[in-house]
Write a protein that holds these residues in place. Structure first.
Motif, short mmCIF file in Angstrom:
data_model
loop_
_atom_site.label_atom_id
_atom_site.label_comp_id
_atom_site.label_asym_id
_atom_site.label_seq_id
_atom_site.Cartn_x
_atom_site.Cartn_y
_atom_site.Cartn_z
N PHE A 1 49.27 -5.84 44.31
CA PHE A 1 49.46 -5.30 45.65
C PHE A 1 50.74 -4.48 45.76
CE2 PHE A 1 47.05 -9.22 46.12
CZ PHE A 1 46.03 -8.84 46.96
N PHE A 2 50.74 -3.56 46.71
CA PHE A 2 51.96 -2.85 47.09
C PHE A 2 51.89 -2.62 48.59
CE2 PHE A 2 48.89 0.49 46.36
CZ PHE A 2 49.18 1.47 47.29
N GLN A 3 53.02 -2.27 49.18
CA GLN A 3 53.03 -1.94 50.60
C GLN A 3 52.94 -0.43 50.74
OE1 GLN A 3 56.44 -4.72 51.67
NE2 GLN A 3 55.20 -4.74 53.52
N ASP A 4 51.97 0.02 51.55
CA ASP A 4 51.78 1.46 51.73
C ASP A 4 52.88 2.04 52.62
OD1 ASP A 4 51.07 0.93 54.40
OD2 ASP A 4 48.93 1.23 54.06
N ASP A 5 52.80 3.32 52.91
CA ASP A 5 53.82 4.00 53.69
C ASP A 5 53.98 3.45 55.10
OD1 ASP A 5 54.41 5.64 51.54
OD2 ASP A 5 53.11 7.28 52.23
N ASP A 6 52.93 2.79 55.60
CA ASP A 6 52.99 2.17 56.93
C ASP A 6 53.42 0.71 56.86
OD1 ASP A 6 52.15 4.50 58.30
OD2 ASP A 6 50.07 4.07 57.77
#
Length: 60
Positions: free
Chosen positions: A24-29
């Motif tokens: 997982f990663f955190q998107d721009d939002d």
């Protein structure tokens, strides 16, 4: 394995990305986003989500 992050439920806590950065990663939002659904840490990351935004299904 199928993995989905419900962005209507996700609060952007980032526990998924901290627990399983390969999965997982955190998107721009700031929402959790699936990077690799085959990562073996996916189930642990789903359990770590404080709001239960991650669903994991098993094909088979």
């Amino acid at each position: 394995m199928t993995v989905d992050v419900n962005k209507d439920v996700c609060i952007g806590a980032g526990q998924c990305a901290l627990t399983a950065p390969g999965a997982f990663f955190q998107d721009d939002d700031g929402y959790g986003t699936v990077r690799d659904p085959a990562d073996p840490l996916v189930p642990e990351a789903a359990r770590a989500c404080p709001v239960g935004a991650i669903s994991v299904g098993y094909l088979g």
